[in-house]
Design an enzyme around this catalytic site. Structure first.
Site, mmCIF file in Angstrom:
data_model
loop_
_atom_site.group_PDB
_atom_site.id
_atom_site.type_symbol
_atom_site.label_atom_id
_atom_site.label_comp_id
_atom_site.label_asym_id
_atom_site.label_seq_id
_atom_site.Cartn_x
_atom_site.Cartn_y
_atom_site.Cartn_z
ATOM 1 N N GLU A 37 17.635 11.076 34.556
ATOM 2 C CA GLU A 37 17.177 9.970 33.658
ATOM 3 C C GLU A 37 15.791 9.730 34.535
ATOM 4 O O GLU A 37 15.682 9.008 35.695
ATOM 5 C CB GLU A 37 17.871 8.692 33.519
ATOM 6 C CG GLU A 37 18.192 8.486 32.110
ATOM 7 C CD GLU A 37 18.998 7.417 32.095
ATOM 8 O OE1 GLU A 37 20.170 7.398 32.830
ATOM 9 O OE2 GLU A 37 18.731 6.325 31.736
ATOM 10 N N ARG A 262 30.576 11.751 43.009
ATOM 11 C CA ARG A 262 29.425 11.530 43.407
ATOM 12 C C ARG A 262 29.399 10.990 44.846
ATOM 13 O O ARG A 262 30.156 10.795 45.632
ATOM 14 C CB ARG A 262 28.647 10.346 42.675
ATOM 15 C CG ARG A 262 29.500 8.855 42.730
ATOM 16 C CD ARG A 262 28.915 7.955 41.431
ATOM 17 N NE ARG A 262 27.483 7.689 41.653
ATOM 18 C CZ ARG A 262 26.743 7.708 40.971
ATOM 19 N NH1 ARG A 262 26.695 8.465 39.764
ATOM 20 N NH2 ARG A 262 25.404 7.233 41.011
ATOM 21 N N LYS A 272 20.091 3.727 41.520
ATOM 22 C CA LYS A 272 18.618 3.608 41.325
ATOM 23 C C LYS A 272 18.332 1.971 40.991
ATOM 24 O O LYS A 272 17.033 1.658 41.271
ATOM 25 C CB LYS A 272 18.297 4.304 40.100
ATOM 26 C CG LYS A 272 18.036 5.929 40.599
ATOM 27 C CD LYS A 272 17.433 6.463 39.476
ATOM 28 C CE LYS A 272 18.589 7.113 38.555
ATOM 29 N NZ LYS A 272 18.016 7.805 37.596
HETATM 30 P P1 ATP Z 1 22.005 5.639 38.887
HETATM 31 O O1 ATP Z 1 23.432 5.158 38.734
HETATM 32 O O2 ATP Z 1 21.546 5.545 40.561
HETATM 33 O O3 ATP Z 1 21.080 5.288 38.011
HETATM 34 P P2 ATP Z 1 22.449 8.045 37.525
HETATM 35 O O4 ATP Z 1 23.496 8.817 37.593
HETATM 36 O O5 ATP Z 1 21.998 7.181 36.352
HETATM 37 O O6 ATP Z 1 22.174 7.285 38.934
HETATM 38 P P3 ATP Z 1 20.720 10.431 36.698
HETATM 39 O O7 ATP Z 1 19.149 10.635 36.624
HETATM 40 O O8 ATP Z 1 21.483 10.133 35.375
HETATM 41 O O9 ATP Z 1 21.170 9.099 37.707
HETATM 42 O O10 ATP Z 1 21.509 11.643 37.453
HETATM 43 C C1 ATP Z 1 20.823 12.777 37.396
HETATM 44 C C2 ATP Z 1 22.164 13.574 37.915
HETATM 45 O O11 ATP Z 1 22.210 13.696 39.503
HETATM 46 C C3 ATP Z 1 23.311 13.577 36.895
HETATM 47 O O12 ATP Z 1 23.963 15.004 36.797
HETATM 48 C C4 ATP Z 1 24.020 12.744 37.932
HETATM 49 O O13 ATP Z 1 25.518 12.914 38.001
HETATM 50 C C5 ATP Z 1 23.619 13.162 39.454
HETATM 51 N N1 ATP Z 1 23.777 12.084 40.451
HETATM 52 C C6 ATP Z 1 23.248 10.757 40.302
HETATM 53 N N2 ATP Z 1 23.991 10.194 41.443
HETATM 54 C C7 ATP Z 1 24.562 11.004 42.281
HETATM 55 C C8 ATP Z 1 25.281 10.989 43.381
HETATM 56 N N3 ATP Z 1 25.456 9.792 44.135
HETATM 57 N N4 ATP Z 1 25.957 12.029 43.949
HETATM 58 C C9 ATP Z 1 25.835 13.021 43.047
HETATM 59 N N5 ATP Z 1 25.246 13.407 42.203
HETATM 60 C C10 ATP Z 1 24.605 12.257 41.532
HETATM 61 MG MG MG Z 2 22.880 8.675 34.527
#
Ligand code: ATP
Ligand code: MG
Length: 570
Positions: A37, A262, A272
């Site tokens: 995102e 994760r 984020k």
């Molecule tokens: P945040 O919760 O920090 O906003 P998010 O999961 O919403 O992170 P995205 O941009 O949606 O962030 O993530 C893109 C991809 O990265 C998704 O497939 C997500 O599952 C993966 N991802 C995000 N954080 C992690 C993590 N800590 N470990 C492994 N994969 C991750």
């Molecule tokens: Mg997400």
């Protein structure tokens, strides 16, 4: 769980894909995607997901798309899109021409929403956001049906189309799926599909004033792109029945979703939202501050893509949440830098030393190895002269028991040069501070060996004062003082665990002259001190700035030796 060098990589995701290959579930296709995102910079957790998704595609000769899940115009920006592309590329992965955006599918998603309305599976709801929340119920209590749930199809169609053309203000109506208000899975209690937002989108501009929710866009985007394995993190496990419901109701192609745990790392954060807070509140200098767990921060700190990929491989994928020790990430980094970083001498806190018996204007060039672990990296000449800088920490006027470095009357070796002996300590009369040392050298010890076989207990690094280049060096420590920054007293938040000493700036460092050619992002080992890199943002000719990437002390290797690395990683 470090992977042994000899067994082929295996994990539960590989097992699933191999099984799908056997049963020919996807016609031998493996097509993954990395779906960020664009609402912040990528962090090391994303790196794990990138390595996993692109890695699987490489392993099975498949494809991996880069898809921006850009359904929320309020938090998303072009800057984030650009940084994400730069980071994925830097990590060493190539999405070729497969750069996609959920926003490219808005028209299709709208048509699908209309289809759901027509089949009586979606309705326009006039409840307020607060009412919707209240009607949703809780984990222990079923939800309550909205009075608008039974609206006739024709009214729903009419209202939804009028939502699209902008007839209603933000927040006045939403489109919801008609599933089951008493489902034990809250995600199935008539989730919102569309909301009204009169906000410009970074790609579609003002074309839309209604936007699909992430959940309504994500699974269908995977379907449109013909993804075979939609790999996501565990928190989406409970959303899978909803994604399945959409695909089934719409009758469209069905990728397989697989969830994994994760990544969490000690002494840092992976959210984020919280990282953005650190940036906005200026606890760090920006997303790429070298203390940040962001890919751009790690890059600026001096991390290599190889070290990050190695780390991702070693931590593997699991079904249970765990926290990995930061020491493992640093260990991977040291292993890589040890191979590639040329050694140089640099004095961070200089102490002036005068060699009394060395000829006044003489300069000798001593030969130094660029990497004693890899002799193919060659040697270089380092100038030696009468006035030198040593590290303040390498001298004690009153040495404690196990201090073997320089002290009054004591002899030590200068790396690649001579034995020197301290004969006098000159202090500032007012402050009592040590201003300079006077030493003598043994001309017969050139190269660092004494002809009579006498031993010294320490070898120190040094820089010739007349030839030294000045530099600023920034020493970093963990951003947080606790392994779990979220561990806080009641009523406090992670910010109280910020480490006030996470950055120390040294302005008066002296480097050996070979470093004049150092370019932004170049990496070196400063002998005895650690790995350093030229700051890729602020360093300039005439004002060199180095970042300490990582010190030489490997706590991970120590844990491993003591047989405790597994405990530490879990
Ligand atoms: P945040 O919760 O920090 O906003 P998010 O999961 O919403 O992170 P995205 O941009 O949606 O962030 O993530 C893109 C991809 O990265 C998704 O497939 C997500 O599952 C993966 N991802 C995000 N954080 C992690 C993590 N800590 N470990 C492994 N994969 C991750
Ligand atoms: Mg997400």
């Amino acid at each position: 769980m470090p992977k042994s060098e000899t067994t082929p990589a295996s994990n539960f995701i590989l097992t699933i894909i191999r099984e799908d290959q056997k049963t020919n579930k996807f016609n031998q296709r493996v097509h993954t995607r990395f779906p960020p995102e664009p609402n912040g910079y990528l962090h090391i957790g994303h790196a794990k997901s990138i390595c996993l998704n692109f890695g699987l595609a490489l392993e099975f000769k498949g494809k991996c798309n880069l898809r921006f899940d850009d359904t929320n115009p309020i938090k998303e920006e072009l800057e984030y899109v650009e940084s994400i592309k730069e980071d994925v590329r830097w990590l060493g992965f190539d999405w070729k021409d497969r750069e996609f955006y959920a926003s490219d599918y808005f028209e299709q998603l709208f048509a699908w929403a209309v289809q759901l309305i027509q089949s009586g599976k979606a309705y326009v709801d006039d409840l307020t956001a607060d009412q919707i929340r209240e009607y949703r119920g809780t984990l222990t209590q079923p939800g309550k049906e909205s009075p608008y749930r039974t609206r006739p199809v024709a009214d729903n169609l009419d209202l939804f189309k009028r939502m699209r053309v902008g007839e209603f203000p933000d927040g006045t109506r939403v489109l919801r799926a008609k599933i089951d208000m008493s489902s034990p899975n809250i995600n199935l209690r008539d989730p919102v599909l569309y909301r009204i937002l009169h906000t410009s989108h970074h790609r579609t501009g003002d074309t839309w004033c209604i936007y699909p929710m992430y959940d309504f866009a994500h699974g269908q985007s995977d379907s449109i792109e013909n993804i075979t394995h939609s790999i996501c993190t565990l928190e989406f496990e409970d959303h899978r029945p909803l994604y399945d419901w959409f695909l089934d109701e719409l009758g469209i192609y069905h990728p397989q979703q697989i969830e994994f745990a994760r990544l969490n790392l000690t002494f840092t954060l992976m959210s984020k939202r919280k990282l953005l807070q650190l940036v906005q509140e200026k606890n760090v200098s920006g997303w790429d501050d070298p203390r940040m767990p962001t890919i751009s921060g790690l890059r600026r700190r001096g991390y290599t893509p190889e070290a990050i990929r190695d780390f991702s491989e070693r931590i593997g994928v699991a079904k249970n949440d765990s926290t990995v020790d930061m020491a493992l990430l640093e260990h991977c980094l040291r292993e890589d830098l040890n191979k590639r970083a040329p050694r140089v001498m640099a004095v961070l806190k200089p102490l002036k030393v005068i060699i009394d018996n060395y000829p006044e204007n003489q300069v000798e060039e001593v030969e130094a190895y660029n990497n004693p672990e890899d002799l193919s990296m060659g040697t270089r000449k380092v100038p030696f002269s009468k006035v030198l800088y040593l590290e303040q920490d390498d001298f004690r006027e009153d040495p404690p028991k196990k201090f073997y470095r320089l002290a009054p009357g004591r002899e030590v070796r200068l790396r690649y040069a001579y034995f020197i002996k301290c004969v006098n300590v000159i202090k500032d009369l007012q402050t009592g501070e040590i201003r300079e040392l006077h030493c003598t050298y043994d001309p017969a010890s050139r190269g660092g060996e004494s002809p009579d076989g006498r031993k010294v207990k320490a070898t120190l690094h040094w820089v010739s004062a007349g030839h030294a280049i000045d530099a600023e060096v920034r020493l970093y420590d963990n951003l947080f003082t606790r392994p779990d920054p979220e561990e806080v007293p009641e009523g406090q938040d992670f910010r109280i665990n910020l480490n006030p000493n996470s950055l120390e700036i040294l302005k008066n460092c002296k480097l050996e002259p070979s470093l004049v050619k150092a370019q932004p992002a170049d990496r070196y080992q400063f002998e005895r001190l650690g790995y350093f890199c030229v700051d890729n943002v602020e360093s300039k000719t005439g004002h060199l700035i180095f970042n300490r990437t990582v010190s030489l002390r490997d706590t991970w290797a120590r844990l491993e030796k003591a047989g405790k690395s597994n405990e530490a990683a879990e």
